[in-house]
Design an enzyme around this catalytic site. Sequence first.
Site, PDB file in Angstrom:
ATOM      1  N   GLU A 174       0.815  -1.219   0.000  1.00 46.83           N
ATOM      2  CA  GLU A 174       0.000   0.000   0.000  1.00 46.83           C
ATOM      3  C   GLU A 174       0.850   1.271   0.000  1.00 46.83           C
ATOM      4  OE1 GLU A 174      -3.703   0.068   0.299  1.00 46.83           O
ATOM      5  OE2 GLU A 174      -3.416  -1.961  -0.464  1.00 46.83           O
ATOM      6  N   HIS A 248      -4.696   1.811   7.123  1.00 45.90           N
ATOM      7  CA  HIS A 248      -3.288   2.091   6.822  1.00 45.90           C
ATOM      8  C   HIS A 248      -2.627   2.619   8.089  1.00 45.90           C
ATOM      9  CE1 HIS A 248      -4.553   2.822   2.400  1.00 45.90           C
ATOM     10  NE2 HIS A 248      -3.912   1.675   2.460  1.00 45.90           N
ATOM     11  N   CYS A 365      -3.046  11.364   3.482  1.00 46.25           N
ATOM     12  CA  CYS A 365      -3.378  10.503   2.338  1.00 46.25           C
ATOM     13  C   CYS A 365      -3.095  11.202   1.016  1.00 46.25           C
ATOM     14  CB  CYS A 365      -4.853  10.113   2.370  1.00 46.25           C
ATOM     15  SG  CYS A 365      -5.297   8.928   3.648  1.00 46.25           S
TER      16      CYS A 365
END
Length: 447
Positions: A174, A248, A365
């Site tokens: 990720e 995350h 993000c």
Amino acid sequence: MNAWEVNFDGLVGLTHHYAGLSFGNKASTRHRFQVSNPRLAAKQGLLKMKTLADAGFPQAVIPPHERPFIPVLRQLGFSGSDEQVLEKVVRQAPHWLSSVSSASPMWVANAATIAPSADTLDGKVHLTVANLNNKFHRSLEAPVTESLLKAIFNDEEKFSVHSALPQVALLGDEGAANHNRLGGHYGEPGMQLFVYGREEGNDTRPSRYPARQTREASEAVARLNQVNPQQVIFAQQNPDVIDQGVFHNDVIAVSNRQVLFCHQQAFARQSQLLANLRARVNGFMAIEVPATQVSVSDAVSTYLFNSQLLSRDDGSMMLVLPQECREHAGVWGYLNELLAADNPISELKVFDLRESMANGGGPACLRLRVVLTQEERRAVNPAVMMNDTLFNALNDWVDRYYRDRLTAADLADPQLLREGREALDVLSQLLNLGSVYPFQREGGGNG
């Protein structure tokens, strides 16, 4: 050697909508089917970039991807002209349309994992594209992300851009959202902290929501990025917090230089990890937020840790937060205590990023951190660096092409596809990227 952290922010795409595609991301699920405002979303992101650039923090932009992504629909068996493909999808399998229209590439913390030249065996900056294997809509991103990064970091003497790992669950990666770097000045060798959620043969894993990052993937990325093996730590995220919506690591921790700002429950075996970091990072400081002051649930709903921790020249730090933190009395109270305490954080900067937040993406993000020396900064494609001229050009571009209202039904409109392609054609010229999008290389125009 002197170096700076440059934040490359993702520009929100024209098809930004709320589809609830991301199981394990509570905000994404909660806002499913709401009406979105792509124009506002893009402008909120641009304002963050420009404000930080004006405050002296180097800032650049990464453009959106082509959406709806027709090549994948063709792979799934829909044929004909682009318009016919859209029409068949709507009639036969409409659930695919939202997935291939997701604006998720805006969250560039998932684009790649970065190793600065001070940490690598060959002295280059390395970038490994993330495969984002856990979610279909995100797994589509890697090839275009690679093209974009190669167009931005186009000096092969200084930068190595690596393709994503194979698309299998064992190697789920990720990107930088599960990676932190700790150390002194940016130009000095740092300690790279790779955070994973599961590994083969280890039963310690979440049970409710998926662990998207594997240890096997993190180890492979560290090898690809040629990180000095003496400068790597692998740590497991606490599976209990993944099951509470921390999909995350950047939803529960953020680092900058010698500081790790994290929740008390962020990591498995956390005290052991922090002791290891203290032993290996000079001046290491952990700011652990107790669960009694901020619960994991409140951390997830406000995105307290999905913040940016930025260094000023005098060594003090600014914490960049979403507006939701200020609106939560408990979290805002904690943050003001943090300001008064003995630590480098001396300022809170709040942004309204509601359009992104409603899909589960906060300030962190939206940005990919890349540490660059002066020479490396000069080697980056200069057209992507944020300044007054670029900000005004991008604002005008957004005004010209972006809709101020979008629903899932609008994704079937062939005009939206044409608008998007025309917009990206113009943008790729503005940012001097060349033909980075499949529709440009196919020569099919907008038909």
